[in-house]
Design an enzyme around this catalytic site. Structure first.
Site, short mmCIF file in Angstrom:
data_model
loop_
_atom_site.label_atom_id
_atom_site.label_comp_id
_atom_site.label_asym_id
_atom_site.label_seq_id
_atom_site.Cartn_x
_atom_site.Cartn_y
_atom_site.Cartn_z
N GLN A 130 38.56 37.03 44.86
CA GLN A 130 37.85 38.10 45.57
C GLN A 130 37.06 38.96 44.59
O GLN A 130 37.65 39.55 43.68
CB GLN A 130 38.86 38.96 46.33
CG GLN A 130 38.23 40.10 47.14
CD GLN A 130 39.30 41.02 47.72
OE1 GLN A 130 40.23 41.40 47.03
NE2 GLN A 130 39.16 41.36 48.97
N GLY A 131 35.77 39.07 44.75
CA GLY A 131 34.92 39.89 43.88
C GLY A 131 34.51 41.18 44.56
O GLY A 131 33.37 41.29 45.04
N TYR A 132 35.41 42.14 44.63
CA TYR A 132 35.11 43.42 45.27
C TYR A 132 35.03 44.55 44.23
O TYR A 132 33.98 45.15 44.03
CB TYR A 132 36.19 43.76 46.30
CG TYR A 132 36.00 43.16 47.67
CD1 TYR A 132 35.21 42.04 47.86
CD2 TYR A 132 36.63 43.70 48.79
CE1 TYR A 132 35.05 41.48 49.12
CE2 TYR A 132 36.47 43.16 50.05
CZ TYR A 132 35.68 42.04 50.21
OH TYR A 132 35.54 41.51 51.46
N SER A 133 36.17 44.86 43.59
CA SER A 133 36.25 46.06 42.74
C SER A 133 35.36 45.94 41.51
O SER A 133 35.15 44.85 40.97
CB SER A 133 37.69 46.28 42.29
OG SER A 133 38.51 46.56 43.40
N SER A 165 41.88 38.98 40.65
CA SER A 165 43.08 38.12 40.52
C SER A 165 42.68 36.65 40.54
O SER A 165 41.96 36.20 41.43
CB SER A 165 44.06 38.40 41.66
OG SER A 165 44.46 39.75 41.66
N GLU A 248 43.45 41.27 54.28
CA GLU A 248 44.14 41.56 53.02
C GLU A 248 45.23 42.59 53.24
O GLU A 248 46.33 42.46 52.72
CB GLU A 248 43.16 42.06 51.97
CG GLU A 248 43.83 42.33 50.62
CD GLU A 248 42.88 42.93 49.60
OE1 GLU A 248 41.85 43.49 50.02
OE2 GLU A 248 43.17 42.82 48.41
#
Length: 396
Positions: A130-133, A165, A248
């Site tokens: 997951q590429g969010y933060s 992660s 999530e």
């Protein structure tokens, strides 16, 4: 709320439990010393997910045309998930794809995207992260700055993600990027799928407070992504992102895991001696155990209420946020009491002489603290619940 299981549910649980007893892989201590991206560890984890998928125990509700079972009985997948935890089965290496990307694509993806990506999510042939933060854009996710410029039929991406992660062994990333820097921050974002082998991507592992290196920094330098990898409409990625966040938050707030932790805490309190007698007989500890048991029971029934809503086709509302907020803090409080019971043994870490339960409580104390922060901090969850659920005014 329906609190009973049908005869069919009980028979299915018996079948699943028997399969788990026969097939859950035994713990291999030699794997615990391997790096997260070691091929031996990865292959063992993929083999476990493939075994579950072949048996029909992964994403049972997904349509058959995308590799699922087409089983609309939510209770059966719930039973499988509970039995996995009760059997202490290994986690699924493809969990991000199964629990976040997959449901999001089913809701917002194109037919081509569903056919291309969902079957390999199920079999763990392709692993997702997951590429969010981003640095400076954690809790205030909408302030993200990773830029994607649309040139012809490609996005050209530059920027950085952090706390990603599993990025060091992932094949793909579902990612939020800013495609309109002049729009209000929630409206200029798009949701794209990025092949992690694309030139211009650099992954750098980070050591977490547990001592593991599961998190990563991910850098993008002129990374080219086909426009076909856009999920949802251009500049409307915030709506897609919220679909992912909903799934999530449900994952992070699993109550079966909390019940298992509470069970283990009670065992520890009965077996570990404090002031010459079992800790469970100490009135102060007994009071704290009773308080935690009450909270665990409340979470269990909150979860059953949500399950009833899903079965009856009702919207759960802000229930997923309550799961995340209460569940993650409760897990951390359970670990804190375990350390208090262990007293002078608490500072010992995994592998040390005389360490209790192989140091799992010390590890979980730090890991669960991370889950309170990840997926939106408790403060963010409280703000959203108070504004959207209770109708309270936004802060200035």
């Amino acid at each position: 709320m329906d609190l009973s299981y049908s005869k069919q549910d009980k028979a299915f649980r018996k079948q699943v439990r028997a399969w788990m007893k026969k097939n859950v892989p035994k713990k291999d201590k030699s794997l615990s010393t391997l790096a997260p991206d070691d091929p031996r560890r990865i292959e063992r984890a993929k083999a476990w997910q493939r075994s579950l998928h072949r048996t029909g125990y992964v994403a049972r509700g997904w349509p058959k045309e995308y590799g699922g079972q087409g089983d609309s009985d939510v209770m059966r997948q719930t039973i499988v998930n509970e039995e996995l935890i009760l059997a202490r089965a290994p986690g699924l290496i493809g969990a991000s794809g199964l629990t976040m990307l997959g449901p999001t694509l089913l809701q917002c993806g194109t037919e081509q995207q569903k056919q291309r990506y969902l079957p390999t999510v199920l079999t763990a042939e392709e692993i997702w992260c997951q590429g969010y933060s981003e640095p400076g854009s954690g809790s205030d996710l909408a302030s993200l700055r990773t830029r994607a410029e649309l040139v012809g039929d490609e996005f050209i991406i530059n920027g950085q993600k952090v706390w990603t992660s599993g990025a060091q062994f992932s094949d793909w990333m579902f990612c939020l990027v800013r495609t309109d820097p002049d729009a209000p921050k929630h409206r200029g974002i798009s949701y794209v799928l990025i092949d992690m082998k694309t030139p211009g991507i650099t992954v750098r592992p980070l050591v977490q407070m547990t001592g593991d290196a599961g998190f990563n920094e991910v850098f993008f330098e002129d990374v080219r992504v086909p426009r076909d990898n856009l999920v949802g409409d251009l500049h409307q990625g915030w709506m897609v992102a919220n679909a992912t966040l909903f799934h999530e938050r449900n994952m992070l707030g699993s109550t079966t895991r909390t019940q298992m932790m509470m069970h283990n805490l009670l065992r520890l309190a009965r077996s570990h001696r404090r002031y010459g007698k079992p800790a469970a007989e100490d009135p102060v500890i007994r009071q704290k155990l009773a308080e935690l048991l009450g909270r665990v029971e409340a979470m269990k029934y909150h979860s059953l209420r949500q399950l009833t809503d899903v079965i009856k086709g009702r919207r759960a509302g802000l229930g997923a946020m309550v799961n995340k907020l209460v569940g993650t803090e409760l897990n951390h409080d359970i670990c804190a009491l375990a350390l208090e019971i262990m007293n002078s043994y608490a500072p010992l870490k995994r592998g040390a002489d005389r360490v209790i339960d192989n140091g799992v409580w010390q590890y979980e104390f730090m890991f669960t603290l991370g889950l309170i922060i990840g997926g939106g901090t408790s403060q963010i969850q409280k703000n959203i619940i108070s504004e959207r659920g209770l109708g309270m005014p936004k802060s200035g």
